[in-house]
Design an enzyme around this catalytic site. Structure first.
Site, PDB file in Angstrom:
ATOM      1  N   HIS A 117      35.850  19.626 100.170  1.00  0.00           N
ATOM      2  CA  HIS A 117      37.061  18.989  99.654  1.00  0.00           C
ATOM      3  C   HIS A 117      38.112  19.093 100.761  1.00  0.00           C
ATOM      4  O   HIS A 117      38.076  20.022 101.560  1.00  0.00           O
ATOM      5  CB  HIS A 117      37.501  19.770  98.413  1.00  0.00           C
ATOM      6  N   ASP A 168      34.802  28.308  98.233  1.00  0.00           N
ATOM      7  CA  ASP A 168      35.635  27.493  97.363  1.00  0.00           C
ATOM      8  C   ASP A 168      34.848  27.310  96.063  1.00  0.00           C
ATOM      9  O   ASP A 168      33.891  26.540  96.015  1.00  0.00           O
ATOM     10  CB  ASP A 168      35.918  26.156  98.053  1.00  0.00           C
ATOM     11  N   GLN A 228      34.775  24.278  91.579  1.00  0.00           N
ATOM     12  CA  GLN A 228      33.875  23.533  90.677  1.00  0.00           C
ATOM     13  C   GLN A 228      32.761  24.416  90.110  1.00  0.00           C
ATOM     14  O   GLN A 228      31.856  23.915  89.457  1.00  0.00           O
ATOM     15  CB  GLN A 228      33.240  22.351  91.425  1.00  0.00           C
ATOM     16  N   LYS A 243      40.721  23.971  86.076  1.00  0.00           N
ATOM     17  CA  LYS A 243      39.365  23.438  85.975  1.00  0.00           C
ATOM     18  C   LYS A 243      38.478  24.336  85.114  1.00  0.00           C
ATOM     19  O   LYS A 243      37.271  24.147  85.037  1.00  0.00           O
ATOM     20  CB  LYS A 243      38.753  23.279  87.368  1.00  0.00           C
ATOM     21  N   CYS A 263      38.884  13.168  97.206  1.00  0.00           N
ATOM     22  CA  CYS A 263      39.430  14.098  98.200  1.00  0.00           C
ATOM     23  C   CYS A 263      38.334  14.695  99.062  1.00  0.00           C
ATOM     24  O   CYS A 263      38.385  15.871  99.438  1.00  0.00           O
ATOM     25  CB  CYS A 263      40.246  15.204  97.530  1.00  0.00           C
TER      26      CYS A 263
END
Lengths: 157, 407
Positions: free
Chosen positions: B124, B201, B204, B227, B365
């Site tokens: 991202h 990261d 998600q 999220k 993104c």
């Protein structure tokens, strides 16, 4: 098979728009161009190059074409623009740019005000879809930048 | 998951019951943000309605209460990701700020000119740009681990790139644009073997898979509250205590100090050294409630249901003529990105929206991913535990209708 669709969709994607999307007019690179410009919408990736051939004492658009990839609204808008501007003098083209700009922003109602939009008035369907306004305006802003001899790239963002 | 159980979960999310353009909402944009359950909404509302106060400041009743709830949320995060202690949990505005904190404070001070940072081709933008910024200012070099046509990381290329010059690997755990779940355990082990630290990261991942930072042995982990059924404006940077201790503050202000004079300022202890100013109190409390909510369902049930949705969606979408799924890694989350011949994602997105189906269209993104596949944009359906198989069928049927409409 033509499927049942809601009123807003049918107003946005009118037959003339779908026709110009599938069979864009003046969709080609121009070798004898006198000016050109690139346009890009970084949000959705729509991009095009508009080519112009200005003749007759620098006042008439003798030819106009475009190349590019993007959504139906974008492509139909570029295609209809080339049809509307071919043969027009620059002052008339600038007037049409202004009328089309005002149409997209709902500042011009083609049923209540005199205008020169012709077929372009189908884009009033965008009033229900304000997030799509830039799809319809990109080609026109790019054309204007080409006329003004701007260098670089026109962006919607 | 039994239908009654799914309906019980759905009933917790008031927004799922809304109508869009005369159709019941089918919310398939969970990778962008998830809906919020009433438990989270109530926790936030309760803070503003009955327990408003600043934290760590006042002696008065409400301040003590707010501090207890705020720090209670931090303790929940510690348990949730199995961190070593509260010192390792820094509240941020979100994943983006968490990565910027690590890039600026660790990358900007503990890495030397000439050191290399590895990111992957499927990052991202928020795990690319902060590293580019620090590379420019510190004379570091950014290198990219490529992926293959299925959207899997090229481990062979990773091993070639992983030299002793590499001091940090910043990698997405689950790709938001492709759904790929990266083999992070292996990457961490090999990076550590070369002496490099690893930042994951997990934006998600955090609502979909159980994350255990001690088992993973990652050095940093970043995620967002919104999220994972929590509010916007809150995120977490987990960092190993010994690393955070070496890092200078990211921002200056109140809260992060120990003593201030015009001659010299000393900094507060972890994690407060990195939390300048009044923190997002209500948001942290909301995040705590979101963690409770996820734990009440349990990852076993979440994973099983989402896998069912992923398999069903992949099969239903693959049957549509001209549809190409973008991202076909062997290990994937319930994220289905695709392109449709002759129909631009924005036209499709508008068409689906008119039927109450919310999907994301665009570059997500992650422009390098789209460039790799030679596409300007894709359409992405991303699922959460409250989605139903019927919603998948609705999506597939509506895409078929779009083909009739546009072609």
């Amino acid at each position: 098979m033509k499927v049942e669709s809601n009123k807003e969709m049918a107003e946005l994607y009118q037959a003339v728009i779908l026709d110009h999307y599938k069979n864009p007019r003046n969709f080609r690179k121009m070798d004898e161009q006198t000016c050109s410009h690139q346009g890009f919408n970084p949000l959705c990736g729509d991009r095009l190059e508009v080519y112009l051939k200005i003749g007759q004492g620098n006042s008439t658009i003798e030819d106009i074409s475009f190349e590019g990839e993007g959504c139906a609204i974008f492509k139909a808008s570029a295609s209809l623009m080339t049809e509307a501007l071919k043969g027009k003098n620059i002052a008339a083209a600038e007037q049409l740019f202004e009328e089309f700009r005002r149409l997209l922003l709902k500042q011009l109602d083609p049923d209540r005000e005199p205008h020169h939009l012709g077929k372009l008035k189908v884009f009033s369907g965008i009033w229900q879809f304000p997030v799509r306004t830039k799809c319809a305006s990109l080609a026109w802003h790019t054309m204007k930048a080409a006329l003004e001899g701007k260098t670089g790239q026109t962006k919607t963002e | 998951m039994k239908e009654a159980e799914l309906n019980r979960i759905r009933a917790d999310f008031p927004n799922l019951g809304c109508q869009v353009h005369g159709h019941p909402l089918a919310y398939l944009d969970n990778a962008a943000t998830t809906m919020k359950p009433r438990q989270v909404i109530e926790a936030i509302t309760n803070h503003y309605r009955a327990e408003t106060a600043n934290v760590h400041r006042g002696l008065h009743h409400l301040s003590v209460l707010a501090t207890k709830k705020y720090e209670g949320a931090r303790e929940k995060v510690v348990r949730f990701i199995n961190a070593g202690s509260e010192q390792e949990i820094i509240f941020t505005r979100g994943t983006t700020e968490a990565i910027n904190l690590a890039a600026s404070s660790y990358g900007g001070h503990l890495l030397k000119p000439g050191d290399e940072i590895l990111v992957s081709q499927m990052e991202h933008h928020s795990n690319i740009v902060p590293w580019q910024l620090v590379c420019q200012s510190r004379g570091l070099r950014l290198k990219v681990i490529p992926m293959d046509e299925s959207g899997q990381l090229r481990l062979d290329r990773f091993r070639e790139l992983l030299t002793e010059r590499v001091r940090l690997v910043a990698l997405v755990y689950t790709s938001n644009a492709l759904g790929t779940i990266n083999p992070v355990e292996q990457i961490i082990e090999e990076a550590h073997g070369m002496g490099a630290v690893v930042l994951l990261d997990a934006a998600q991942t955090i609502a979909h898979l159980e994350v255990d930072v001690q088992e993973l042995d990652c050095d940093f982990l970043a995620f967002s509250g919104h999220k994972m059924f929590g509010p916007t404006g809150i995120g977490v940077l987990y960092g190993k205590e010994n690393l955070l201790e070496q890092m200078p503050p990211y921002q200056g202000g109140g809260e992060m100090i120990s003593q201030v004079t015009f001659a010299k300022t000393t900094y507060n202890a972890l994690p407060y050294k990195f939390e300048a100013g009044t923190p997002p109190i209500a948001q942290a409390i909301g995040l705590g409630a979101a963690i409770d909510y996820i734990e009440s369902i349990g990852f076993a049930q979440i994973s099983e249901h989402e896998e069912l949705l992923r398999v069903h969606a992949s099969a239903q979408l693959a049957r549509i003529p001209g549809l190409r799924i973008i991202g076909t890694a062997a290990r994937k989350a319930a994220i289905c990105a695709f392109s449709l011949e002759e129909i631009h994602p924005h036209d499709l997105g508008t068409f689906l929206d008119q039927r109450g189906i919310a999907v994301r269209t665009g570059h997500h993104c992650a422009q390098p991913v789209l460039d790799f596949f030679g596409l300007p944009a894709t359409t992405r359906a991303s699922f959460s535990v409250y989605n139903s198989l019927q919603e998948v069928d609705l999506l597939a049927a509506a895409i078929e209708e779009a083909r009739s409409f546009f072609l």
